[in-house]
Design a protein around this motif. Structure first.
Motif, PDB file in Angstrom:
ATOM      1  N   ARG A   1      43.062 -56.650 -72.954  1.00  0.00           N
ATOM      2  CA  ARG A   1      42.416 -56.725 -74.373  1.00  0.00           C
ATOM      3  C   ARG A   1      43.196 -57.483 -75.454  1.00  0.00           C
ATOM      4  O   ARG A   1      42.670 -58.345 -76.214  1.00  0.00           O
ATOM      5  CB  ARG A   1      42.065 -55.199 -74.811  1.00  0.00           C
ATOM      6  CG  ARG A   1      41.638 -55.234 -76.188  1.00  0.00           C
ATOM      7  CD  ARG A   1      41.319 -53.762 -76.690  1.00  0.00           C
ATOM      8  NE  ARG A   1      40.426 -53.017 -75.575  1.00  0.00           N
ATOM      9  CZ  ARG A   1      39.061 -53.211 -75.776  1.00  0.00           C
ATOM     10  NH1 ARG A   1      38.405 -54.045 -76.369  1.00  0.00           N
ATOM     11  NH2 ARG A   1      38.255 -52.548 -74.953  1.00  0.00           N
TER      12      ARG A   1
ATOM     13  N   ARG B   1      46.600 -51.927 -71.719  1.00  0.00           N
ATOM     14  CA  ARG B   1      45.999 -52.688 -72.824  1.00  0.00           C
ATOM     15  C   ARG B   1      46.221 -54.120 -72.925  1.00  0.00           C
ATOM     16  O   ARG B   1      45.566 -55.140 -73.937  1.00  0.00           O
ATOM     17  CB  ARG B   1      46.071 -52.183 -74.356  1.00  0.00           C
ATOM     18  CG  ARG B   1      45.700 -50.789 -74.439  1.00  0.00           C
ATOM     19  CD  ARG B   1      45.830 -50.344 -75.811  1.00  0.00           C
ATOM     20  NE  ARG B   1      45.080 -51.108 -76.827  1.00  0.00           N
ATOM     21  CZ  ARG B   1      43.683 -51.358 -77.221  1.00  0.00           C
ATOM     22  NH1 ARG B   1      43.022 -50.540 -76.799  1.00  0.00           N
ATOM     23  NH2 ARG B   1      43.414 -52.126 -78.015  1.00  0.00           N
TER      24      ARG B   1
ATOM     25  N   PRO C   1      36.359 -59.952 -77.852  1.00  0.00           N
ATOM     26  CA  PRO C   1      36.602 -58.697 -76.989  1.00  0.00           C
ATOM     27  C   PRO C   1      35.500 -57.725 -77.343  1.00  0.00           C
ATOM     28  O   PRO C   1      35.140 -57.718 -78.655  1.00  0.00           O
ATOM     29  CB  PRO C   1      37.757 -58.613 -76.950  1.00  0.00           C
ATOM     30  CG  PRO C   1      38.281 -58.901 -78.401  1.00  0.00           C
ATOM     31  CD  PRO C   1      37.567 -60.146 -78.734  1.00  0.00           C
TER      32      PRO C   1
END
Length: 154
Positions: A128, A125, A151
């Motif tokens: 992100r 992750r 995002p």
């Protein structure tokens, strides 16, 4: 050492990751990413890598400030995954790489975050979790800000 040679590995600064004021390493990753190194300060491409104590680089953040080189990423910026929206540009996002192209005074600039390996705390992750903060802080550092990236939904 010239401006383009990478520095040696240094302890990561949680509030100024890779020496970029305002770029905070999320708390969830602070035990996993403990050192960074930067190369290319003052050049066409600036690269920062982060790693843990016993690992190779798990994260790479790249700023391509040369308009000609930025064009190399054109296709991937448009078609590399889910869409990223921003105030001065656009980009794409997938599990291992996020790219954003901003229109700056000097021409197009590409900001890229790549996760090379899983990290204990967050799996895959990092792209992100870091992309919006990286673009905002790095755009300010190079005189292209303010820039805000949104995002895609999780």
């Amino acid at each position: 050492m010239t401006a383009r040679e990478p520095r040696e590995w240094e302890d990561a600064e949680p509030g100024a990751l890779c020496g970029v004021e305002g770029l905070a390493l999320p708390a969830a990753y602070r035990e996993d990413l403990t050192s960074t190194r930067v190369g290319g300060d003052g050049g066409a491409v600036r690269v920062c890598e982060a790693r843990g104590v016993l690992s190779d680089a798990s994260l790479r953040m790249t700023t391509v400030a040369d308009p000609g080189l930025a064009q190399i990423f054109g296709r991937e910026v448009l078609r590399g995954g889910s869409r990223l929206k921003g105030t001065k540009g656009f980009g794409s996002f997938n599990e291992s790489r996020a790219l954003y192209r901003a229109d700056c005074r000097t021409g197009p600039v590409v900001f890229m975050v790549e996760q090379k390996d899983d990290v204990e705390s967050g799996g895959h992750r990092l792209t992100r979790d870091l992309m919006a903060g990286y673009v905002a802080a790095e755009a300010e550092r190079i005189g292209c800000g303010p820039e805000k990236v949104t995002p895609p939904d999780a």
